[in-house]
Design a protein around this motif. Structure first.
Motif, mmCIF file in Angstrom:
data_model
loop_
_atom_site.group_PDB
_atom_site.id
_atom_site.type_symbol
_atom_site.label_atom_id
_atom_site.label_comp_id
_atom_site.label_asym_id
_atom_site.label_seq_id
_atom_site.Cartn_x
_atom_site.Cartn_y
_atom_site.Cartn_z
ATOM 1 N N LEU A 64 32.578 -47.914 19.227
ATOM 2 C CA LEU A 64 33.729 -48.155 18.031
ATOM 3 C C LEU A 64 35.057 -47.104 18.745
ATOM 4 O O LEU A 64 36.024 -47.527 18.804
ATOM 5 C CB LEU A 64 33.441 -47.745 16.883
ATOM 6 C CG LEU A 64 34.455 -47.709 16.000
ATOM 7 C CD1 LEU A 64 35.122 -48.815 15.874
ATOM 8 C CD2 LEU A 64 33.818 -47.072 14.631
ATOM 9 N N LYS B 79 35.736 -46.317 21.989
ATOM 10 C CA LYS B 79 36.195 -47.289 22.953
ATOM 11 C C LYS B 79 37.179 -48.395 22.458
ATOM 12 O O LYS B 79 38.376 -48.621 23.298
ATOM 13 C CB LYS B 79 34.982 -47.748 24.003
ATOM 14 C CG LYS B 79 34.342 -46.706 24.614
ATOM 15 C CD LYS B 79 33.046 -47.376 25.531
ATOM 16 C CE LYS B 79 32.658 -46.372 26.366
ATOM 17 N NZ LYS B 79 31.338 -46.809 27.202
ATOM 18 N N ASP B 80 36.693 -49.078 21.601
ATOM 19 C CA ASP B 80 37.633 -50.322 21.115
ATOM 20 C C ASP B 80 38.828 -49.708 20.361
ATOM 21 O O ASP B 80 39.896 -50.114 20.594
ATOM 22 C CB ASP B 80 36.565 -50.925 20.062
ATOM 23 C CG ASP B 80 37.481 -52.127 19.390
ATOM 24 O OD1 ASP B 80 37.793 -53.057 20.083
ATOM 25 O OD2 ASP B 80 37.751 -52.291 18.159
ATOM 26 N N ARG C 10 42.717 -50.359 21.690
ATOM 27 C CA ARG C 10 43.719 -51.044 20.833
ATOM 28 C C ARG C 10 44.984 -50.188 20.598
ATOM 29 O O ARG C 10 46.003 -50.497 20.639
ATOM 30 C CB ARG C 10 43.012 -51.069 19.465
ATOM 31 C CG ARG C 10 42.025 -52.339 19.199
ATOM 32 C CD ARG C 10 41.679 -52.592 17.969
ATOM 33 N NE ARG C 10 40.469 -53.441 17.817
ATOM 34 C CZ ARG C 10 39.707 -53.927 16.630
ATOM 35 N NH1 ARG C 10 40.243 -53.124 15.418
ATOM 36 N NH2 ARG C 10 38.785 -54.530 16.755
#
Length: 236
Positions: A57, A59-60, A64
């Protein structure tokens, strides 16, 4: 101001990593005492899976934030370093859990020093620094938070300097634009004056030519009159 979701997730992920390290130490103690470790093993497995999901999460969220320019590249690099440390901690914890030779004290040391860096020496050779030796996980986490706050303060100061430089650049740009407008107006004035000068020059030349023509006509007329007078004037 609402808290940054990335850092709130990062904090909770660090807490999970610390909890896993504590439970691994507890499991190893149980094993040395010959006690049943089944329940602890199940709990550690679940926490490791949760840690893996939290890191994914992070990393995501970081991807973004960087791709949508919500944070600067410098801040993105700083968060990536924190994320790399977490990934290293996860590997160390997983190795310790699988009893692949990691000692509990060395795992604890790697957690407190932020784990091994990319391309660094063997992570098992890290020793716990003097400033954290004997401290609990909460105290170590407090120290980490203080370091992060100091880094944030430094980034804020750098951002302020960059903002002032940007403002100075805009003011210089505005001044140059005003100077360019003055130069353009002056060029137009010179061009208009030159055009008027050429027009007046043409007029003077035209008047001069007309004056010359009139003078020649008068001379011719006077000569004709003289000829006529001579011709008709009676001679003695």
């Amino acid at each position: 101001m609402a808290p940054d979701p990335w850092f709130s997730t990062y904090d909770s992920t660090c807490q999970i990593a610390q909890e896993i390290a504590e439970k691994i130490q507890q499991r190893n103690q149980y094993e040395r005492n010959g006690e049943n470790t089944t329940k602890l093993t199940v709990t550690i497995r679940a926490l490791l899976q949760k840690l893996k999901e939290k890191i994914a999460l992070l990393k995501d969220l970081l991807l973004r934030a960087v791709s949508t320019h919500q944070i600067t590249q410098l801040e993105g690099d700083r968060r990536q370093n924190l994320l790399d440390d977490l990934v290293t901690r996860e590997r160390l914890l997983l190795t310790s859990f699988k009893n692949e030779g990691a000692e509990p004290d060395l795992i604890r040391s790697s957690l407190m020093t932020g784990g091994a860096k990319r391309g660094g020496p063997n992570p098992w050779l890290f020793e716990e620094p003097e400033e954290t030796r004997g401290l609990g996980f909460d105290e170590i986490r407090e120290q980490q938070q203080k370091i992060i706050q100091e880094q944030d303060a430094g980034l804020d100061a750098l951002s302020s300097i960059i903002s002032r430089q940007k403002q100075m650049g805009q003011e210089i740009g505005n001044e140059l634009n005003e100077q360019n407008e003055i130069i353009d107006d002056l060029a137009n004035l010179v061009e208009n004056t030159d055009e008027k000068l050429r027009t007046e020059t043409r007029r003077v030349n035209l008047v001069d030519r007309k004056s010359t023509s009139c003078g020649m006509i008068m001379v011719i007329l006077l000569l004709l009159v003289a000829i006529v007078v001579v011709a008709v004037w009676p001679t003695d």
